[in-house]
Design a protein around this motif. Structure first.
Motif, short mmCIF file in Angstrom:
data_model
loop_
_atom_site.label_atom_id
_atom_site.label_comp_id
_atom_site.label_asym_id
_atom_site.label_seq_id
_atom_site.Cartn_x
_atom_site.Cartn_y
_atom_site.Cartn_z
N SER A 7 0.85 -1.19 0.00
CA SER A 7 0.00 0.00 0.00
C SER A 7 0.88 1.23 0.00
O SER A 7 2.10 1.14 0.23
CB SER A 7 -0.94 0.00 1.21
N GLY A 8 0.25 2.39 -0.24
CA GLY A 8 0.98 3.64 -0.16
C GLY A 8 1.35 4.27 -1.49
O GLY A 8 1.90 5.38 -1.52
N GLY A 9 1.07 3.57 -2.57
CA GLY A 9 1.37 4.15 -3.87
C GLY A 9 0.44 5.31 -4.19
O GLY A 9 -0.55 5.55 -3.51
N GLY A 10 0.80 6.05 -5.23
CA GLY A 10 -0.03 7.16 -5.64
C GLY A 10 0.70 8.07 -6.59
O GLY A 10 1.75 7.72 -7.13
N LEU A 11 0.13 9.26 -6.77
CA LEU A 11 0.70 10.27 -7.66
C LEU A 11 1.40 11.34 -6.83
O LEU A 11 0.83 11.85 -5.85
CB LEU A 11 -0.42 10.90 -8.49
N VAL A 12 2.62 11.65 -7.22
CA VAL A 12 3.40 12.66 -6.50
C VAL A 12 4.21 13.46 -7.51
O VAL A 12 4.57 12.95 -8.57
CB VAL A 12 4.31 11.99 -5.45
N LEU A 18 7.11 9.62 -0.90
CA LEU A 18 6.06 8.65 -0.61
C LEU A 18 6.64 7.57 0.29
O LEU A 18 7.84 7.29 0.22
CB LEU A 18 5.55 7.98 -1.88
N THR A 91 8.76 6.26 -11.65
CA THR A 91 7.41 5.79 -11.93
C THR A 91 7.43 4.31 -12.29
O THR A 91 8.17 3.88 -13.18
CB THR A 91 6.80 6.59 -13.09
N THR A 118 1.97 -2.03 -6.07
CA THR A 118 1.29 -0.75 -5.89
C THR A 118 1.93 0.26 -6.84
O THR A 118 3.15 0.30 -6.98
CB THR A 118 1.36 -0.28 -4.43
N VAL A 120 3.24 3.66 -8.35
CA VAL A 120 3.79 4.97 -8.01
C VAL A 120 3.98 5.75 -9.31
O VAL A 120 4.64 5.27 -10.23
CB VAL A 120 5.14 4.83 -7.27
N THR A 121 3.40 6.94 -9.35
CA THR A 121 3.53 7.79 -10.53
C THR A 121 4.13 9.12 -10.09
O THR A 121 3.59 9.78 -9.19
CB THR A 121 2.18 8.03 -11.20
#
Length: 124
Positions: A7-12, A18, A91, A118, A120-121
């Motif tokens: 967990s913890g991925g996302g857009l940054v 992150l 990414t 997960t 990551v972008t």
């Protein structure tokens, strides 16, 4: 049998941070060395970081050294990947892995357990 959930991925934005988490089920978490890999679109999966069973030893891919840290909390059955100074080239889908041995994680050998990943972008 240990199962792994990331967990913890996302857009940054580039330059941001992150923290990824990998939660492991089962009672034998501390018997496994843990680590992270990543796979960018159109590329092969590559080693990122690994940590020994008691957390006393770590090592990193050259591409992330000095920017990423790996840690674990055996009481919480969780391993973390703190990612700082992120770049667009970071990414990827990040995968957690576990294996009884800490040796040669970057050498392409078979590892026992894998999570689902997960995303990551990192935007420029």
């Amino acid at each position: 049998q240990v199962q792994l959930v990331e967990s913890g991925g996302g857009l940054v934005q580039a330059g941001g941070s992150l923290r990824l988490s990998c939660a492991a089920s089962g009672r034998t978490f501390s018997s496994y060395a843990m680590g992270w890999f990543r796979q960018a679109p159109g590329k092969e999966r590559e080693f990122v970081a690994a940590i020994s069973r008691n957390g006393g030893r770590t090592y990193f891919a050259d591409s992330v050294k000095g920017r990423f840290t790996i840690s674990r909390d055996n009481a919480k059955n969780t391993v973390y990947l703190q990612m700082n100074s992120l770049k667009p080239e970071d990414t990827a889908v990040y995968f957690c892995a576990a294996d009884p041995s800490y040796v040669s994680w970057s050498g392409g050998r078979h590892l026992e357990l894998w999570g689902q990943g997960t995303l990551v972008t990192v935007s420029s």
